[in-house]
Design a protein around this motif. Structure first.
Motif, short mmCIF file in Angstrom:
data_model
loop_
_atom_site.label_atom_id
_atom_site.label_comp_id
_atom_site.label_asym_id
_atom_site.label_seq_id
_atom_site.Cartn_x
_atom_site.Cartn_y
_atom_site.Cartn_z
N ARG A 153 0.80 -1.24 0.00
CA ARG A 153 0.00 0.00 0.00
C ARG A 153 0.82 1.28 0.00
O ARG A 153 0.29 2.38 0.17
CB ARG A 153 -1.00 0.00 1.17
N ALA A 154 2.12 1.18 -0.20
CA ALA A 154 2.97 2.38 -0.27
C ALA A 154 2.72 3.10 -1.59
O ALA A 154 2.32 2.48 -2.59
CB ALA A 154 4.44 2.01 -0.14
N VAL A 155 2.97 4.39 -1.59
CA VAL A 155 2.91 5.20 -2.80
C VAL A 155 4.28 5.86 -2.96
O VAL A 155 4.79 6.49 -2.03
CB VAL A 155 1.81 6.28 -2.71
N ILE A 156 4.86 5.71 -4.15
CA ILE A 156 6.15 6.31 -4.48
C ILE A 156 5.89 7.45 -5.45
O ILE A 156 5.34 7.24 -6.53
CB ILE A 156 7.12 5.28 -5.10
N GLY A 157 6.31 8.65 -5.08
CA GLY A 157 6.07 9.83 -5.91
C GLY A 157 6.80 9.79 -7.23
O GLY A 157 7.88 9.20 -7.35
N ALA A 158 6.21 10.43 -8.22
CA ALA A 158 6.80 10.50 -9.56
C ALA A 158 8.22 11.07 -9.48
O ALA A 158 8.50 11.99 -8.71
CB ALA A 158 5.93 11.37 -10.46
N GLY A 159 9.11 10.49 -10.27
CA GLY A 159 10.48 10.98 -10.36
C GLY A 159 11.38 10.57 -9.20
O GLY A 159 12.55 10.96 -9.16
N SER A 160 10.89 9.80 -8.27
CA SER A 160 11.69 9.40 -7.11
C SER A 160 12.77 8.40 -7.50
O SER A 160 12.63 7.65 -8.47
CB SER A 160 10.79 8.76 -6.05
N VAL A 161 13.85 8.40 -6.72
CA VAL A 161 14.91 7.40 -6.86
C VAL A 161 14.95 6.63 -5.54
O VAL A 161 15.39 7.16 -4.51
CB VAL A 161 16.27 8.05 -7.17
N VAL A 162 14.45 5.39 -5.58
CA VAL A 162 14.30 4.58 -4.38
C VAL A 162 15.58 3.78 -4.18
O VAL A 162 15.87 2.86 -4.92
CB VAL A 162 13.07 3.65 -4.48
N THR A 163 16.35 4.18 -3.17
CA THR A 163 17.65 3.55 -2.90
C THR A 163 17.62 2.65 -1.67
O THR A 163 18.54 1.87 -1.47
CB THR A 163 18.74 4.62 -2.69
N LYS A 164 16.58 2.79 -0.84
CA LYS A 164 16.45 2.01 0.39
C LYS A 164 15.02 1.52 0.54
O LYS A 164 14.10 2.07 -0.07
CB LYS A 164 16.83 2.86 1.60
N ASP A 169 2.29 1.39 3.83
CA ASP A 169 1.38 2.46 4.24
C ASP A 169 2.03 3.83 4.40
O ASP A 169 1.72 4.58 5.33
CB ASP A 169 0.67 2.07 5.55
N VAL A 170 2.93 4.17 3.47
CA VAL A 170 3.53 5.50 3.48
C VAL A 170 3.52 6.09 2.08
O VAL A 170 3.48 5.36 1.09
CB VAL A 170 4.99 5.51 4.02
N PHE A 171 3.57 7.42 2.03
CA PHE A 171 3.87 8.13 0.79
C PHE A 171 5.31 8.54 0.90
O PHE A 171 5.72 9.17 1.88
CB PHE A 171 2.97 9.35 0.61
N ALA A 172 6.12 8.15 -0.09
CA ALA A 172 7.55 8.48 -0.10
C ALA A 172 7.89 9.08 -1.46
O ALA A 172 7.34 8.68 -2.49
CB ALA A 172 8.38 7.23 0.17
N LYS A 178 12.41 9.45 0.27
CA LYS A 178 12.24 9.45 1.73
C LYS A 178 10.76 9.47 2.07
O LYS A 178 9.94 9.97 1.29
CB LYS A 178 12.90 10.70 2.33
N ILE A 179 10.45 8.97 3.25
CA ILE A 179 9.06 8.97 3.69
C ILE A 179 8.61 10.41 3.90
O ILE A 179 9.25 11.19 4.60
CB ILE A 179 8.91 8.16 5.00
N ILE A 180 7.46 10.75 3.30
CA ILE A 180 6.88 12.08 3.44
C ILE A 180 5.79 12.06 4.52
O ILE A 180 5.73 12.94 5.37
CB ILE A 180 6.27 12.58 2.10
N LYS A 181 4.94 11.02 4.46
CA LYS A 181 3.88 10.90 5.46
C LYS A 181 3.31 9.50 5.47
O LYS A 181 3.46 8.74 4.51
CB LYS A 181 2.77 11.93 5.23
#
Length: 185
Positions: A153-164, A169-172, A178-181
């Protein structure tokens, strides 16, 4: 241990191994076919996709164009959706949970190389698996790096670079991501 077994296990392997070259060429042949099938020929699209990505559940949809290394290391849950122009470097397993949505131009990289120049110059490479949970949404142009797990259920924002790893249940978002909320589900 064969080079293919080493590759799938995440160990250093030789990508110029004859078997691996042959399998990549077969994947390229299927990708060319898949990416050129008219959209109105849904049955042929699905048949070709099932040959390219045999480890998929019901009602998955991949919008052409799509690119990957092998296809057989991609495991898709039910109703997984890939939008236009995604790149999946699947030298190790990439597992994607049910109902996950992958935005346009998303790139999933399991492939990586040794950090030291001496090791890199050997020509050997390795990979680290990626795991993406259920009901995840990855926004357009995001990049998921080798070895990352993204929770349900996580949401990854457009253009993000997920390194970890990203928990459930977070928006990152961001570079690095990084976790935003937290998200209430």
């Amino acid at each position: 241990m064969t080079e293919k077994e080493k590759m799938i296990a995440g160990e250093l392997y030789n990508p110029l191994d004859k078997t691996l070259i042959s399998e990549r060429l077969e994947a390229r042949r299927l990708l060319k076919l898949f990416n050129e099938i008219p959209e109105e020929d849904g049955k042929q699209l699905m048949t070709t996709l099932k040959t390219l990505i045999p480890n998929q559940s019901k009602r998955c949809f991949v919008q052409p164009p799509f690119y990957c290394d092998y296809g057989y290391n991609i495991i898709l849950g039910k109703q997984v959706f890939f939008n236009f122009n995604c790149v999946v470097l699947d030298v190790c397993k990439i597992t994607i949970g049910d109902r996950t949505m992958i935005g346009p131009d998303v790139q999933l990289y399991t492939a990586t190389h040794p950090l030291t120049a001496k090791e890199r110059s050997s020509g050997k490479e390795f990979g680290k698996p990626i795991k993406i949970g259920m009901d995840v949404w990855i926004g357009g142009s995001a990049i998921v790096n080798p070895g990352v797990t993204i929770g349900d259920r996580a949401v990854i924002g457009a253009g993000s670079v997920v390194t970890k790893d990203i928990p459930a249940d977070v928006f990152a978002a961001g570079n690095p991501c990084k976790i935003i909320k937290n998200i209430e589900n």
